[in-house]
Design a protein around this motif. Structure first.
Motif, short mmCIF file in Angstrom:
data_model
loop_
_atom_site.label_atom_id
_atom_site.label_comp_id
_atom_site.label_asym_id
_atom_site.label_seq_id
_atom_site.Cartn_x
_atom_site.Cartn_y
_atom_site.Cartn_z
N THR A 1 0.80 -1.22 0.17
CA THR A 1 0.05 0.17 -0.18
C THR A 1 0.93 1.06 -0.02
O THR A 1 0.43 2.24 -0.43
N ASN B 1 -9.57 -2.49 3.22
CA ASN B 1 -8.89 -2.30 1.91
C ASN B 1 -9.45 -2.75 0.65
O ASN B 1 -9.27 -2.01 -0.29
N SER C 1 -11.21 0.75 -0.28
CA SER C 1 -10.40 1.49 -0.87
C SER C 1 -9.85 0.96 -2.13
O SER C 1 -9.89 1.86 -2.93
N CYS C 2 -9.81 -0.13 -2.47
CA CYS C 2 -9.62 -0.73 -3.88
C CYS C 2 -10.75 -0.32 -4.72
O CYS C 2 -10.36 0.28 -5.81
N HIS D 1 -10.04 4.28 4.90
CA HIS D 1 -8.97 4.46 5.62
C HIS D 1 -9.24 4.77 7.01
O HIS D 1 -8.66 4.33 8.17
N PHE E 1 -3.98 -2.23 -2.88
CA PHE E 1 -4.83 -2.38 -2.02
C PHE E 1 -5.52 -3.76 -2.08
O PHE E 1 -5.90 -4.22 -1.06
#
Length: 435
Positions: A30, A90, A93-94, A125, A187
């Motif tokens: 990351t 994650n 976020s991806c 996050h 991510f």
């Protein structure tokens, strides 16, 4: 085991177990993607015809969900297995970064769309941070905890160094959309690695009085430690103005005076190189007064804003950024070691949430105000103001006696427990912004 076998299978240090290795590898992934993505997002806004105010609004959209969700995420991470929270964060976020990449590559992204996707990434996050910090601190054990944190941060910052340099170059060559796509892929890799974390070493949680009770318990733990809340208050200002300087003014100064995204990426890479150097120093240096040493090393964090205000040539800016990175990393390792030493394991994520919330609470305000401040006072004056505020709040935190006097303990008992006279042989109990 004979010498040949030992060479083939080198023994890892006691503190570098399976979880630590997975966490470090995922952080490297990351770090590689995230540093370049921050540059890419700023230049995506500028390439779409935006100005400093628009860059600030996208940056604020990324930070605002942290303010909204951090406390809930910290309480959640202390109630359920932390690795599940990390993997879910994650995944979000991806998806958000992949959508941002498609939007930019398709051409003509609108400001509100970029703000929305930045907000989704910020939400991921927000849920990731407290869980990750609690997971790291509960994974490392023994008197070498400080060294473990330093090595972890060195790996993470080294990845950020490479990511910033590569990201700045790729933005200049292929455009910001592809850099955002790489971040989305990183991510995905990190989430897959974190799904294999083992949480069997963490004691089962005793059912409490609900989420609000957990939040109140975390608040009492936070406010009852002057060294903790005073430093968080100082960083609420310092992080806000440094974030505005680097996230908003930095790309503009780079565009107008330094030659664009490439030189700015090089300057950010120099900061990353400094953090690697600072972490390397902290694998050997164990300051007795943890927070005194750490806070004294925050004063140089004012130098990059001052250098952008002049502005200095790229070579000088890189030196300044290196020094700031090295010194701030001394604080980072010292801070993690202090939290590991003082905070009970079952409250780590809640304390991390209050820490993060205080540290980033003013960042959306500063990012959104950066454009109007530039219009009202001029970019140079605004940058000098950022540098002055860092110096003032750092000096203020050092006026708190507990900050100056908190000492490293060796052979201490579990997190936050009083030390008994007959426990001199007990090992130090073990226990992760940025930005």
């Amino acid at each position: 085991m004979n010498a040949t076998a030992a060479l083939r299978h080198p023994r890892r240090p006691d503190w570098a177990g399976r979880n630590y290795t997975l966490l470090t590898t995922a952080a490297v992934a990351t770090g590689l993607g995230g540093s370049g993505a921050l540059i890419a997002a700023a230049f995506a806004v500028l390439d779409a015809g935006g100005d400093s105010g628009d860059v600030g609004l996208v940056a604020a959209s990324r930070t605002l969900p942290l303010v909204v969700f951090l406390l809930v995420s910290g309480a959640l991470a202390d109630r359920v297995p932390r690795h599940r929270v990390m993997v879910a964060a994650n995944a979000l976020s991806c998806v958000s970064q992949a959508a941002f990449a498609v939007l930019v590559l398709a051409g003509e992204p609108r400001l509100w769309q970029m703000m929305l996707l930045a907000a989704l990434g910020g939400t991921g996050h927000a849920f990731f941070g407290p869980a990750a910090e609690g997971m790291l601190m509960s994974t490392v054990s023994g008197e070498q905890a400080g060294r473990a944190f330093a090595v972890f941060r060195m790996a993470m910052q080294g990845a950020s160094l490479g990511g910033a340099a590569l990201g700045g170059a790729l933005v200049a060559v292929v455009g910001p959309g592809w850099v955002l796509a790489v971040d989305a892929a990183m991510f995905a890799v990190a989430g897959a690695l974190r799904s294999f974390l083992d949480v069997s070493h963490i004691p089962p949680r005793v059912p409490g009085g609900g989420m609000l009770a957990d939040l109140r318990d975390g608040w009492r733990e936070f406010i009852g430690r002057p060294w903790l809340w005073s430093i968080v208050v100082a960083f609420s200002v310092a992080n806000a103005v440094v974030g505005a300087a680097d996230g908003v003014y930095g790309p503009l100064v780079a565009r107008d005076s330094l030659g664009g995204a490439g030189p700015w990426g090089l300057a950010l890479a120099a900061f990353g190189a400094g953090t690697v150097g600072g972490a390397l120093l902290m694998t050997r240096w164990k300051p007795r007064r943890l927070l005194l040493a750490g806070m004294l090393c925050i004063f140089p964090l004012a130098l990059p804003s001052a250098a952008l205000a002049v502005p200095v040539p790229v070579g000088v800016l890189c030196v300044v950024m290196f020094v700031a990175g090295a010194t701030v990393e001394v604080f980072g390792v010292s801070w993690m070691t202090a939290l590991h030493q003082e905070i009970p394991e079952e409250k780590l994520s809640r304390i991390a949430a209050y820490d993060w919330l205080g540290s980033i609470a003013l960042m959306p305000v500063a990012a959104a105000a950066a454009g109007p401040a530039e219009s009202a006072f001029g970019r140079t004056t605004a940058l000098w103001g950022c540098a002055a505020l860092v110096v003032l709040v750092t000096a203020g935190a050092l006026c708190v006696p507990e900050v100056r006097n908190l000492r490293r303990r060796t052979g201490s008992p579990a997190h936050g427990e009083p030390e008994a006279a007959d426990r001199s042989t007990d090992p130090e109990r073990s226990v992760g912004r940025l930005g």
